[in-house]
Design a protein around this motif. Structure first.
Motif, PDB file in Angstrom:
ATOM      1  N   PRO A 278       0.805  -1.231   0.000  1.00  0.00           N
ATOM      2  CA  PRO A 278       0.000   0.000   0.000  1.00  0.00           C
ATOM      3  C   PRO A 278       0.836   1.279   0.000  1.00  0.00           C
ATOM      4  CG  PRO A 278       0.199  -0.802   2.227  1.00  0.00           C
ATOM      5  CD  PRO A 278       0.921  -1.807   1.337  1.00  0.00           C
ATOM      6  N   LEU A 279       2.068   1.206  -0.423  1.00  0.00           N
ATOM      7  CA  LEU A 279       2.965   2.352  -0.330  1.00  0.00           C
ATOM      8  C   LEU A 279       2.370   3.621  -0.932  1.00  0.00           C
ATOM      9  CD1 LEU A 279       5.661   3.531   0.561  1.00  0.00           C
ATOM     10  CD2 LEU A 279       6.624   2.798  -1.626  1.00  0.00           C
ATOM     11  N   GLU A 280       1.802   3.532  -2.118  1.00  0.00           N
ATOM     12  CA  GLU A 280       1.259   4.735  -2.775  1.00  0.00           C
ATOM     13  C   GLU A 280       0.103   5.333  -1.984  1.00  0.00           C
ATOM     14  OE1 GLU A 280       2.844   6.323  -5.218  1.00  0.00           O
ATOM     15  OE2 GLU A 280       4.323   4.724  -4.991  1.00  0.00           O
ATOM     16  N   VAL A 281      -0.716   4.491  -1.374  1.00  0.00           N
ATOM     17  CA  VAL A 281      -1.832   4.979  -0.547  1.00  0.00           C
ATOM     18  C   VAL A 281      -1.266   5.700   0.678  1.00  0.00           C
ATOM     19  CG1 VAL A 281      -3.861   4.343   0.815  1.00  0.00           C
ATOM     20  CG2 VAL A 281      -3.365   3.112  -1.304  1.00  0.00           C
ATOM     21  N   ILE A 282      -0.293   5.091   1.317  1.00  0.00           N
ATOM     22  CA  ILE A 282       0.308   5.679   2.516  1.00  0.00           C
ATOM     23  C   ILE A 282       0.977   7.019   2.184  1.00  0.00           C
ATOM     24  CG2 ILE A 282       2.091   5.360   4.284  1.00  0.00           C
ATOM     25  CD1 ILE A 282       1.445   2.276   4.029  1.00  0.00           C
ATOM     26  N   LYS A 283       1.685   7.068   1.068  1.00  0.00           N
ATOM     27  CA  LYS A 283       2.325   8.325   0.651  1.00  0.00           C
ATOM     28  C   LYS A 283       1.279   9.411   0.406  1.00  0.00           C
ATOM     29  CE  LYS A 283       5.633   7.909  -2.553  1.00  0.00           C
ATOM     30  NZ  LYS A 283       6.437   7.328  -3.677  1.00  0.00           N
ATOM     31  N   LEU A 284       0.138   9.025  -0.119  1.00  0.00           N
ATOM     32  CA  LEU A 284      -0.927   9.985  -0.422  1.00  0.00           C
ATOM     33  C   LEU A 284      -1.558  10.548   0.845  1.00  0.00           C
ATOM     34  CD1 LEU A 284      -2.876  11.206  -2.651  1.00  0.00           C
ATOM     35  CD2 LEU A 284      -4.377   9.297  -2.054  1.00  0.00           C
ATOM     36  N   ILE A 285      -1.918   9.681   1.778  1.00  0.00           N
ATOM     37  CA  ILE A 285      -2.674  10.159   2.943  1.00  0.00           C
ATOM     38  C   ILE A 285      -1.798  10.545   4.133  1.00  0.00           C
ATOM     39  CG2 ILE A 285      -4.734   8.886   2.249  1.00  0.00           C
ATOM     40  CD1 ILE A 285      -4.202   6.913   4.491  1.00  0.00           C
ATOM     41  N   LYS A 286      -0.556  10.058   4.149  1.00  0.00           N
ATOM     42  CA  LYS A 286       0.349  10.357   5.269  1.00  0.00           C
ATOM     43  C   LYS A 286      -0.390  10.216   6.602  1.00  0.00           C
ATOM     44  CE  LYS A 286       3.175  13.475   2.486  1.00  0.00           C
ATOM     45  NZ  LYS A 286       2.495  13.193   1.231  1.00  0.00           N
ATOM     46  N   PRO A 287      -0.735   8.985   6.963  1.00  0.00           N
ATOM     47  CA  PRO A 287      -1.542   8.791   8.177  1.00  0.00           C
ATOM     48  C   PRO A 287      -0.829   9.273   9.436  1.00  0.00           C
ATOM     49  CG  PRO A 287      -0.603   6.704   7.447  1.00  0.00           C
ATOM     50  CD  PRO A 287      -0.307   7.713   6.372  1.00  0.00           C
ATOM     51  N   ASP A 288      -1.623   9.720  10.378  1.00  0.00           N
ATOM     52  CA  ASP A 288      -1.066  10.091  11.676  1.00  0.00           C
ATOM     53  C   ASP A 288      -0.533   8.839  12.364  1.00  0.00           C
ATOM     54  OD1 ASP A 288      -1.853  12.999  11.851  1.00  0.00           O
ATOM     55  OD2 ASP A 288      -3.798  12.070  11.455  1.00  0.00           O
ATOM     56  N   VAL A 289      -1.249   7.726  12.167  1.00  0.00           N
ATOM     57  CA  VAL A 289      -0.835   6.450  12.742  1.00  0.00           C
ATOM     58  C   VAL A 289      -0.969   5.357  11.683  1.00  0.00           C
ATOM     59  CG1 VAL A 289      -1.183   4.785  14.616  1.00  0.00           C
ATOM     60  CG2 VAL A 289      -1.726   7.203  14.989  1.00  0.00           C
ATOM     61  N   LEU A 290       0.098   4.608  11.491  1.00  0.00           N
ATOM     62  CA  LEU A 290       0.123   3.454  10.600  1.00  0.00           C
ATOM     63  C   LEU A 290       0.143   2.222  11.491  1.00  0.00           C
ATOM     64  CD1 LEU A 290       0.472   2.094   7.811  1.00  0.00           C
ATOM     65  CD2 LEU A 290       2.937   2.503   8.036  1.00  0.00           C
ATOM     66  N   VAL A 291      -0.812   1.312  11.282  1.00  0.00           N
ATOM     67  CA  VAL A 291      -0.938   0.141  12.150  1.00  0.00           C
ATOM     68  C   VAL A 291      -0.684  -1.138  11.367  1.00  0.00           C
ATOM     69  CG1 VAL A 291      -2.483  -1.145  13.692  1.00  0.00           C
ATOM     70  CG2 VAL A 291      -2.636   1.352  13.583  1.00  0.00           C
ATOM     71  N   LYS A 292       0.115  -2.022  11.964  1.00  0.00           N
ATOM     72  CA  LYS A 292       0.349  -3.372  11.420  1.00  0.00           C
ATOM     73  C   LYS A 292       0.338  -4.354  12.579  1.00  0.00           C
ATOM     74  CE  LYS A 292       1.248  -4.580   7.727  1.00  0.00           C
ATOM     75  NZ  LYS A 292       0.316  -5.096   6.727  1.00  0.00           N
ATOM     76  N   GLY A 293       0.296  -5.619  12.241  1.00  0.00           N
ATOM     77  CA  GLY A 293       0.345  -6.652  13.262  1.00  0.00           C
ATOM     78  C   GLY A 293       1.722  -6.712  13.901  1.00  0.00           C
TER      79      GLY A 293
END
Length: 161
Positions: free
Chosen positions: A100-115
């Motif tokens: 999801p790199l392109e999505v993450i670059k677009l929205i620049k989330p305040d918090v990115l969550v993974k397992g």
């Protein structure tokens, strides 16, 4: 009410609008093929890190590249519909890349969550997020385990993960 973003422009506009209201944006992603209790728990925990949870899901073609020709079990439109029905989810975006790199670059989330099974240094897009959080799994379940159990029950044989 949760919504599906049909393109990146819709997603970008939504994120801008929510940030304008002072809301903290949380992003996570996955295949979410055969949604189960572990997925629900994970998404509820992800949502607790902020105000708006956006979930990126791999497209059918992306899953086939990553997991093989027999997956996904559930088509992407159905997976989107199930996620939209979960209380914790505010929006869903389907991505066709392997990550999801392109999505993450677009929205620049305040918090990115993974397992918690993901080491921080392997979390894609971490450099574009304000913060990275890892969630521990409490349910010993996965789509692969569900598929294997079905095959074992109905076909009488074990399947390799």
């Amino acid at each position: 009410m949760a919504r599906v973003f049909r393109n990146f422009e819709e997603l970008e506009s939504f994120v801008k609008q929510e940030r304008g209201k002072g809301r903290k944006i949380v992003f996570t992603n996955g295949c979410f093929d055969i949604v189960h209790a572990g997925h629900v728990d994970y998404l509820e925990k992800a949502k607790a890190f902020g105000d708006v949870l956006i979930v990126g899901i791999n497209s059918d073609s992306s899953i086939k590249r990553i997991k093989g020709e027999k997956r996904p079990v559930v088509p992407q439109d159905y997976r989107v519909r199930v996620l939209l029905g979960l209380r914790a989810v505010d929006g869903v975006v389907v991505f066709d890349d392997d990550t999801p790199l392109e999505v993450i670059k677009l929205i620049k989330p305040d918090v990115l969550v993974k397992g918690a099974d993901w080491p921080v240094e392997k979390i894609v897009g971490r450099e574009y997020a304000g913060k990275v959080e890892r969630v521990k799994f409490i349910y010993d379940i996965s789509t692969s385990k569900i598929v294997n159990k079905i095959v074992e029950i109905y076909c009488g044989k074990k399947v390799e993960d």
